[in-house]
Design a protein around this motif. Structure first.
Motif, PDB file in Angstrom:
ATOM      1  N   ASP A  46      11.852   1.645  -5.350  1.00 32.75           N
ATOM      2  CA  ASP A  46      10.467   2.122  -5.237  1.00 32.75           C
ATOM      3  C   ASP A  46      10.172   2.687  -3.853  1.00 32.75           C
ATOM      4  O   ASP A  46       9.218   3.448  -3.682  1.00 32.75           O
ATOM      5  N   TRP A  47      10.952   2.317  -2.862  1.00 34.65           N
ATOM      6  CA  TRP A  47      10.677   2.712  -1.485  1.00 34.65           C
ATOM      7  C   TRP A  47      11.597   3.811  -0.967  1.00 34.65           C
ATOM      8  O   TRP A  47      11.294   4.463   0.026  1.00 34.65           O
ATOM      9  N   ARG A  48      12.731   3.995  -1.626  1.00 37.55           N
ATOM     10  CA  ARG A  48      13.739   4.898  -1.062  1.00 37.55           C
ATOM     11  C   ARG A  48      13.249   6.345  -0.964  1.00 37.55           C
ATOM     12  O   ARG A  48      13.818   7.148  -0.222  1.00 37.55           O
ATOM     13  N   VAL A  49      12.185   6.677  -1.728  1.00 38.46           N
ATOM     14  CA  VAL A  49      11.685   8.063  -1.689  1.00 38.46           C
ATOM     15  C   VAL A  49      10.784   8.313  -0.487  1.00 38.46           C
ATOM     16  O   VAL A  49      10.443   9.464  -0.203  1.00 38.46           O
ATOM     17  N   ILE A  50      10.411   7.244   0.237  1.00 34.46           N
ATOM     18  CA  ILE A  50       9.547   7.426   1.407  1.00 34.46           C
ATOM     19  C   ILE A  50      10.400   7.981   2.553  1.00 34.46           C
ATOM     20  O   ILE A  50      11.377   7.344   2.974  1.00 34.46           O
ATOM     21  N   PRO A  51      10.073   9.147   3.070  1.00 36.59           N
ATOM     22  CA  PRO A  51      10.858   9.693   4.197  1.00 36.59           C
ATOM     23  C   PRO A  51      10.677   8.845   5.454  1.00 36.59           C
ATOM     24  O   PRO A  51       9.591   8.322   5.714  1.00 36.59           O
ATOM     25  N   VAL A  52      11.756   8.720   6.214  1.00 29.87           N
ATOM     26  CA  VAL A  52      11.742   7.918   7.441  1.00 29.87           C
ATOM     27  C   VAL A  52      12.256   8.763   8.599  1.00 29.87           C
ATOM     28  O   VAL A  52      13.338   9.362   8.514  1.00 29.87           O
ATOM     29  N   ILE A  53      11.457   8.814   9.657  1.00 24.18           N
ATOM     30  CA  ILE A  53      11.894   9.457  10.893  1.00 24.18           C
ATOM     31  C   ILE A  53      12.139   8.357  11.919  1.00 24.18           C
ATOM     32  O   ILE A  53      11.247   7.546  12.208  1.00 24.18           O
ATOM     33  N   ILE A  54      13.368   8.306  12.461  1.00 23.81           N
ATOM     34  CA  ILE A  54      13.694   7.340  13.516  1.00 23.81           C
ATOM     35  C   ILE A  54      13.244   7.931  14.839  1.00 23.81           C
ATOM     36  O   ILE A  54      13.560   9.078  15.167  1.00 23.81           O
ATOM     37  N   ILE A  55      12.474   7.145  15.602  1.00 24.26           N
ATOM     38  CA  ILE A  55      12.064   7.552  16.959  1.00 24.26           C
ATOM     39  C   ILE A  55      12.559   6.462  17.908  1.00 24.26           C
ATOM     40  O   ILE A  55      12.063   5.321  17.873  1.00 24.26           O
ATOM     41  N   GLN A  68       0.839  -1.189   0.000  1.00 24.83           N
ATOM     42  CA  GLN A  68       0.000   0.000   0.000  1.00 24.83           C
ATOM     43  C   GLN A  68       0.885   1.254   0.000  1.00 24.83           C
ATOM     44  O   GLN A  68       2.038   1.205   0.442  1.00 24.83           O
ATOM     45  N   PRO A  69       0.365   2.372  -0.531  1.00 29.75           N
ATOM     46  CA  PRO A  69       1.168   3.598  -0.565  1.00 29.75           C
ATOM     47  C   PRO A  69       1.412   4.154   0.835  1.00 29.75           C
ATOM     48  O   PRO A  69       0.532   4.120   1.694  1.00 29.75           O
ATOM     49  N   VAL A  70       2.618   4.647   1.054  1.00 31.18           N
ATOM     50  CA  VAL A  70       3.003   5.226   2.346  1.00 31.18           C
ATOM     51  C   VAL A  70       3.734   6.535   2.079  1.00 31.18           C
ATOM     52  O   VAL A  70       4.611   6.606   1.216  1.00 31.18           O
ATOM     53  N   ASP A  71       3.377   7.582   2.818  1.00 30.02           N
ATOM     54  CA  ASP A  71       4.001   8.896   2.639  1.00 30.02           C
ATOM     55  C   ASP A  71       5.064   9.191   3.697  1.00 30.02           C
ATOM     56  O   ASP A  71       5.943  10.018   3.470  1.00 30.02           O
ATOM     57  N   LEU A  72       5.007   8.519   4.834  1.00 35.64           N
ATOM     58  CA  LEU A  72       5.992   8.744   5.892  1.00 35.64           C
ATOM     59  C   LEU A  72       6.029   7.536   6.825  1.00 35.64           C
ATOM     60  O   LEU A  72       4.983   6.982   7.170  1.00 35.64           O
TER      61      LEU A  72
END
Length: 336
Positions: free
Chosen positions: A78-87, A50-54
């Motif tokens: 295909d996934w590398r453009v999804i921004p990732v925030i580490i918490i 499914q599409p994911v924006d963050l």
């Protein structure tokens, strides 16, 4: 600004309480579309389907830790453009640096500041929205370019077809008078430049008016078509041009052809027309359709003439063929 209701967020954390707290905070910030995953493996499955924006990603997880999940994400085109925030509760600088180097947008330490969380999430969503918009615009531009290229190709094909039609005689399908004039001037210039000779054959059907009066104009049209086809089978060289000169009169342009070659070609045309054996009971000379042919040959570089002289001489030779009884070919000679 991106529409918060459309932004799709994914929380990946193995601790249920952490997931639920972060979920509530994000909902309070105005993000209703949130999915949660209890493991790195589950999170990757969701991203794949499914599409994911963050993605908001915990670091300390069993099986696949946050850094490993981040590595999978950034190695996939295909996934590398999804921004990732580490918490994460880990505040080691080496770990923070490793995550940033792997492609994480930010690294928030638990317990995180809600204001800071809001700013980081908003910035990441906006970045992803801009990227998606750029991709969409690029796709639209490529589609428009393809449509434009296809339309241009169709236009060029139509232009070529239209140009070809403008060169063709509507009845016989061979070149028309306009195209004949163009080719004659071109070949005259080429013969002058290359210091070669140029020949022209003019021929018409004997007593064609009597044929039309006897058999009707539809039969006359069919007769012209048959003669054009027969002559075209004789004229085979790529640069040779067979044209309908007007009415029942035809012309053949023969580049780089001397008088003997032109006379040989004219004789073959004469034979081809006779072989059609088209009945012409009103002809005073033969009971079938015949033709008379006039031939002229000029070397433009040796004689101070224009192409009109070639036509004039071929026409005079045609007149001689008719005067001598028709159904024959005559070569123009100044002595005649």
């Amino acid at each position: 600004m991106p529409d918060l209701n459309e932004s799709k967020l994914l929380i990946i954390d193995d601790e249920q309480m952490n997931r639920e707290i972060l979920y509530r905070h994000l909902r309070n910030l105005g993000y209703p579309n949130i999915t949660m995953a209890e493991s790195g493996k589950k999170g990757l499955e969701i991203v794949a389907n499914q599409p994911v924006d963050l993605i908001l990603l915990d670091m300390m997880m069993p099986m696949l830790n946050g850094l490993e999940v981040l590595t999978y994400l950034k190695e996939n085109p295909d996934w590398r453009v999804i921004p990732v925030i580490i918490i994460s509760a880990l505040d080691e600088k080496e770990m923070m640096l490793a995550c940033i180097q792997k492609g994480a947008e930010d690294y928030l330490i638990k317990p995180y500041d809600r204001v800071l969380l809001r700013a980081r999430v908003s910035a990441c969503i906006e970045k992803k929205t801009l990227h998606d918009r750029e991709v969409l615009n690029k796709q639209k531009l490529e589609a428009a370019y393809q449509e434009l290229a296809a339309a241009y190709h169709e236009l060029e094909v139509a232009k070529i077809e239209l140009e070809a039609l403008s060169h063709r005689d509507g009845l016989t399908g061979i070149a028309n008078r306009r195209y004949f004039d163009t080719v004659l001037e071109k070949e005259w210039s080429a013969a002058y430049r290359e210091k070669k000779c140029l020949s022209l054959i003019l021929f018409d059907i004997d007593y064609f008016k009597k044929y039309n009066d006897t058999y009707g104009h539809l039969a006359g049209d069919d007769c012209l078509r048959q003669i054009a086809t027969a002559a075209a089978q004789v004229i085979r060289r790529p640069r040779d041009t067979l044209a309908r000169y007007g009415g029942e009169e035809f012309a053949v342009i023969l580049p780089d052809t001397n008088s003997s070659g032109a006379e040989f070609c004219a004789t073959k045309i004469l034979t081809a027309i006779e072989s059609l054996d088209i009945s012409h009971t009103s002809s005073p000379i033969y009971p079938y359709v015949t033709a008379s042919l006039g031939i002229s040959t000029i070397s433009p570089h040796l004689q101070a003439f224009t192409s009109q002289q070639l036509i004039k001489e071929a026409d005079l030779a045609l007149y001689e063929a008719k005067r001598e009884g028709r159904n024959r070919a005559r070569v123009w000679s100044a002595k005649a």
